[in-house]
Design an enzyme around this catalytic site. Structure first.
Site, short mmCIF file in Angstrom:
data_model
loop_
_atom_site.label_atom_id
_atom_site.label_comp_id
_atom_site.label_asym_id
_atom_site.label_seq_id
_atom_site.Cartn_x
_atom_site.Cartn_y
_atom_site.Cartn_z
N ASP A 10 55.47 16.69 72.18
CA ASP A 10 56.18 17.61 71.27
C ASP A 10 57.55 17.00 71.01
O ASP A 10 57.96 16.03 71.68
CB ASP A 10 56.32 18.99 71.94
CG ASP A 10 57.10 19.97 71.08
OD1 ASP A 10 56.81 20.09 69.88
OD2 ASP A 10 58.04 20.61 71.59
N SER A 11 58.30 17.62 70.10
CA SER A 11 59.66 17.14 69.86
C SER A 11 60.59 17.47 71.03
O SER A 11 61.68 16.90 71.12
CB SER A 11 60.22 17.80 68.60
OG SER A 11 60.34 19.19 68.80
N TYR A 42 62.00 18.21 64.73
CA TYR A 42 61.15 17.55 63.75
C TYR A 42 61.07 18.36 62.45
O TYR A 42 60.80 17.81 61.38
CB TYR A 42 59.72 17.42 64.29
CG TYR A 42 59.48 16.32 65.31
CD1 TYR A 42 60.51 15.52 65.79
CD2 TYR A 42 58.18 16.11 65.78
CE1 TYR A 42 60.25 14.52 66.72
CE2 TYR A 42 57.92 15.11 66.70
CZ TYR A 42 58.95 14.32 67.17
OH TYR A 42 58.67 13.34 68.09
N GLY A 43 61.26 19.66 62.57
CA GLY A 43 60.95 20.57 61.46
C GLY A 43 61.77 20.35 60.21
O GLY A 43 61.36 20.73 59.12
N CYS A 74 52.61 20.13 68.99
CA CYS A 74 53.71 20.36 68.04
C CYS A 74 53.08 20.63 66.69
O CYS A 74 52.34 19.79 66.17
CB CYS A 74 54.58 19.10 67.97
SG CYS A 74 55.83 19.16 66.68
N ASN A 75 53.34 21.80 66.16
CA ASN A 75 52.73 22.17 64.87
C ASN A 75 53.21 21.27 63.74
O ASN A 75 52.46 20.93 62.83
CB ASN A 75 53.09 23.61 64.51
CG ASN A 75 52.39 24.61 65.40
OD1 ASN A 75 51.38 25.16 65.04
ND2 ASN A 75 52.92 24.81 66.59
N GLU A 153 65.93 24.90 72.57
CA GLU A 153 66.35 23.64 73.18
C GLU A 153 67.68 23.81 73.93
O GLU A 153 67.93 23.11 74.91
CB GLU A 153 66.47 22.53 72.12
CG GLU A 153 65.13 22.07 71.56
CD GLU A 153 64.30 21.22 72.54
OE1 GLU A 153 64.89 20.40 73.27
OE2 GLU A 153 63.06 21.40 72.56
N CYS A 185 54.76 27.56 65.94
CA CYS A 185 55.60 26.49 66.46
C CYS A 185 55.56 26.67 67.97
O CYS A 185 55.73 27.80 68.46
CB CYS A 185 57.04 26.61 65.95
SG CYS A 185 58.21 25.54 66.82
N THR A 186 55.31 25.60 68.69
CA THR A 186 55.08 25.77 70.13
C THR A 186 56.34 26.17 70.89
O THR A 186 56.26 26.58 72.04
CB THR A 186 54.47 24.49 70.73
OG1 THR A 186 55.28 23.36 70.34
CG2 THR A 186 53.05 24.29 70.24
N HIS A 187 57.51 26.07 70.25
CA HIS A 187 58.74 26.58 70.88
C HIS A 187 58.80 28.11 70.86
O HIS A 187 59.50 28.71 71.67
CB HIS A 187 59.98 26.08 70.13
CG HIS A 187 60.39 24.67 70.43
ND1 HIS A 187 59.68 23.58 69.99
CD2 HIS A 187 61.45 24.18 71.13
CE1 HIS A 187 60.30 22.46 70.39
NE2 HIS A 187 61.37 22.81 71.09
#
Ligand code: DGL
Length: 280
Positions: A10-11, A42-43, A74-75, A153, A185-187
């Site tokens: 993932d990012s 990344y988005g 990561c989507n 983050e 979004c995995t976050h």
């Protein structure tokens, strides 16, 4: 039996939601996790740039870490790079978009589904495309949520500021009266309390993590790649950014399996030009 590890990337911290589900469902499988924290989010990046990062990380996982499978947790990366990775990696590749949507469609009672994700994910049209294929009759409302990833983050998952931002960004979903929201979004599962509060108690929040873990198990089984189920494993966590912060914050988010992180370096720096706003 194949005891090689599974690569997950993932990012940043978001893919840890998927890693948690994998650890819980497949206890004999060892993970090598890459959080590309030097180049997140990344988005807000161009699709070709994210594609380049995804290829670079997947190549590292296969060639250096010796993984038997790559999970794109990561989507944003899965939305723009899944097919490319499948044709270049040489090992099975599992993404999060289709499993997540499947879970949301299964959970929705009225077929009014909201999907939230990064600017890159929503702009890619990956969910809109998957919905046309899986359930053309579903009423889909998509909304980009720039800024959510940065809160996670920074370790700020439940502040007044994130709540105010969520009220503004989720308004289209509230107006559309969706009954289910896919956290695309995995976050975002780390912001579930805030998102749930804004959407209201009647709206179901769905994460792609569990369904993705089931897909991984299916692919491992059908490809004869399962590891010995009862062996002891040590997972490895790699970060391209601050490894101390990755171990500290990552440990809080994932749990005790993450108590240290190793540095990993990628050749392209991903440095932004000054007018690029980092809002993924
Ligand atoms: N977890 C990533 C995703 O699912 C976050 C992308 C970002 O870094 O903006 O899209």
């Amino acid at each position: 039996m194949d005891n090689r590890p599974i690569g997950v990337f993932d990012s940043g911290f978001g893919g840890l939601t998927v890693a948690r589900a994998l650890i819980d469902l497949l206890p004999g499988e060892e993970l090598v996790y890459v959080g590309d924290t030097a180049r997140y989010p990344y988005g807000s990046r161009r699709a070709d740039e994210v594609r380049g990062f995804a290829v670079e990380i997947a190549e590292h996982l296969v060639a250096v870490e010796g993984v038997k499978m790559v999970v794109v947790a990561c989507n944003t990366a899965a939305s723009v790079a899944l097919e490319l990775l499948r044709s270049t990696c040489g090992v099975p590749v599992v993404g999060v978009v289709e499993p997540g949507l499947r879970a949301a469609l299964g959970a929705s009672v009225r077929g009014a589904v909201g999907v939230i994700g990064t600017v890159g994910t929503i702009a890619s049209g990956s969910y809109q495309q998957a919905a046309r294929e899986l359930a053309p009759e579903v009423d889909l409302t998509c909304a980009a949520c720039p800024g959510f990833v940065e809160f996670v983050e920074r370790g700020e998952t439940d502040s007044d500021q994130v709540h105010v931002l969520a009220e503004r960004l989720l308004a289209p979903l509230v107006d559309a009266r969706v009954d289910t929201v896919l956290l695309g979004c995995t976050h975002y599962p780390y912001l579930a309390r805030t998102i749930g509060d804004v959407m209201g108690r009647d709206v179901l929040l769905v994460s792609s993590a569990e369904e993705t873990a089931f897909d991984v198990r299916d692919v491992l089984e059908s490809s004869g790649l399962r590891a010995e189920p009862s062996r002891h494993v040590e997972h490895r966590f790699l970060s391209s950014g601050d490894t101390e912060w990755f171990a500290e914050m990552g440990g809080r988010l994932l749990g005790p399996e993450l108590d240290q992180a190793r540095a990993v370096t990628f050749s392209s720096s991903g440095a932004r030009s000054r007018n690029e706003e980092p809002t993924g």
